[in-house]
Write a protein that holds these residues in place. Structure first.
Motif, short mmCIF file in Angstrom:
data_model
loop_
_atom_site.label_atom_id
_atom_site.label_comp_id
_atom_site.label_asym_id
_atom_site.label_seq_id
_atom_site.Cartn_x
_atom_site.Cartn_y
_atom_site.Cartn_z
N GLY A 277 1.25 -12.09 18.71
CA GLY A 277 0.32 -11.73 17.65
C GLY A 277 0.91 -11.61 16.27
N MET A 278 2.24 -11.71 16.14
CA MET A 278 2.86 -11.57 14.82
C MET A 278 2.71 -12.85 14.02
SD MET A 278 6.69 -10.23 13.80
CE MET A 278 7.62 -11.77 13.80
N GLY A 279 2.31 -12.70 12.76
CA GLY A 279 2.19 -13.83 11.86
C GLY A 279 3.45 -14.00 11.04
N HIS A 280 3.29 -14.14 9.72
CA HIS A 280 4.44 -14.36 8.85
C HIS A 280 4.67 -13.14 7.96
CE1 HIS A 280 7.42 -17.30 7.56
NE2 HIS A 280 7.26 -16.86 6.32
N THR A 281 4.64 -11.97 8.57
CA THR A 281 5.00 -10.72 7.91
C THR A 281 5.78 -9.89 8.93
OG1 THR A 281 2.99 -9.55 8.60
CG2 THR A 281 2.90 -10.74 6.49
N LEU A 282 6.23 -8.71 8.50
CA LEU A 282 6.97 -7.82 9.38
C LEU A 282 6.11 -6.59 9.66
CD1 LEU A 282 10.47 -7.97 7.63
CD2 LEU A 282 9.75 -9.23 9.68
N PRO A 283 5.21 -6.66 10.64
CA PRO A 283 4.30 -5.53 10.91
C PRO A 283 5.06 -4.31 11.40
CG PRO A 283 4.14 -7.18 12.64
CD PRO A 283 5.00 -7.78 11.57
N GLU A 284 4.67 -3.15 10.90
CA GLU A 284 5.37 -1.92 11.25
C GLU A 284 5.37 -1.68 12.76
OE1 GLU A 284 5.36 2.81 9.97
OE2 GLU A 284 4.25 1.33 8.79
#
Length: 299
Positions: A277-284
């Motif tokens: 589910g991770m895109g192109h950011t760094l989700p907390e």
């Protein structure tokens, strides 16, 4: 809230330019250099993310790449035209650029020299992952471990972002602050994806801070061209022997997950972590999983 132990913003005259940098933790800790991606500043490494690494015994350094943030903006350098970039992409015509990813890698190593760091752990995200790969290729003795996040090898045969994403990325940002914020929020949300919570207030504050520190679309374009003008690293990565970790989201709309898989395949001594589910950011929500993997690799 976790207390963050960091220095003021500092400056180093290195490699013919000035780099703005900041450190977290005790200089007696294990050095770990964070390298940020295209169009993003060192402040996009969340201080709490940095502190989590400090808590694991690292001395963490983050910095603004050339042409972004408070590092040298190369106003005197010509930027390649859109037509020259198109000729490069479609016809393979050589793209003449003021610097490429290997130049930016030499900036990072010069910063290590400035800080009297002989070897360090490298963590790079997106373009920063490409730069970290170049450091491992060009300066192998300076690298203790390599973590490449949501990045790629530079192989043009790998899958690319969808046209709608590319067009959005290449769209010039508005100069007016309010319009800039609206534009940037839409772009960030698109890159973030739908799986993890999108904290609009937090991201708005970060984007406003970044806009106040530096607004330099020409520098972002020069960075983009540095990526495009750099050679495929696949073969060179086969010779990188340091312990390596490749992290990628399976929902990345900008750098498809196949690029991360190819990066891990090119690195002989590597592990691959795909985050659902991770895109192109760094989700907390994914920080602890990432940091646990980085620490396991580096120890």
């Amino acid at each position: 809230m976790t207390e963050v132990n960091n220095s003021d913003e500092l400056f180093a005259d290195v490699n013919g330019i000035t780099l703005c940098y900041q450190t977290f933790g005790d200089p007696k800790g294990k050095p770990l250099l964070l390298i940020m991606g295209l169009a993003t500043q060192m402040i996009h490494w969340d201080p709490r993310f940095c502190q989590k690494l400090v808590d694991q015994g690292y001395w963490v350094i983050r910095f603004d790449n050339r042409d972004i943030g408070k590092s040298t903006i190369l106003h005197d350098q010509k930027k390649p035209t859109f037509f020259s970039v198109a000729a490069n992409q479609f016809f393979g015509k050589k793209l003449h650029v003021p610097y490429n990813l290997h130049t930016m890698a030499s900036d990072a190593v010069a910063l290590l020299d400035h800080l009297n760091i002989s070897t360090c752990h490298l963590v790079g995200v997106s373009m920063g992952g490409m730069i970290a790969q170049c450091v491992a290729i060009d300066y192998a003795s300076r690298v203790a471990s390599l973590t490449s996040i949501m990045s790629t090898t530079g192989d043009r045969a790998l899958p690319k972002a969808k046209n709608a994403v590319i067009l959005k990325i290449l769209q010039p940002p508005p100069k007016e602050p309010k319009a800039f914020l609206q534009y940037s929020l839409k772009l960030w949300k698109m890159l973030h994806g739908k799986h993890f919570k999108f904290d609009k207030q937090k991201i708005s504050l970060l984007l406003q801070h970044a806009r106040e520190r530096s607004f330099n679309p020409d520098g972002v374009w020069r960075q983009t061209c540095a990526i495009l003008a750099s050679p495929d690293r696949t073969q060179a990565l086969h010779y990188v022997k340091v312990p390596s970790l490749v992290i990628h989201g399976d929902a990345d709309p900008l750098v498809p997950v196949e690029c991360g898989i190819a990066t891990a395949a090119a690195l002989e001594n590597s592990e691959l972590l795909i985050i659902k589910g991770m895109g192109h950011t760094l989700p907390e929500e994914a920080w602890d999983q990432m940091i646990d993997s980085i620490v396991k690799l580096a120890n």
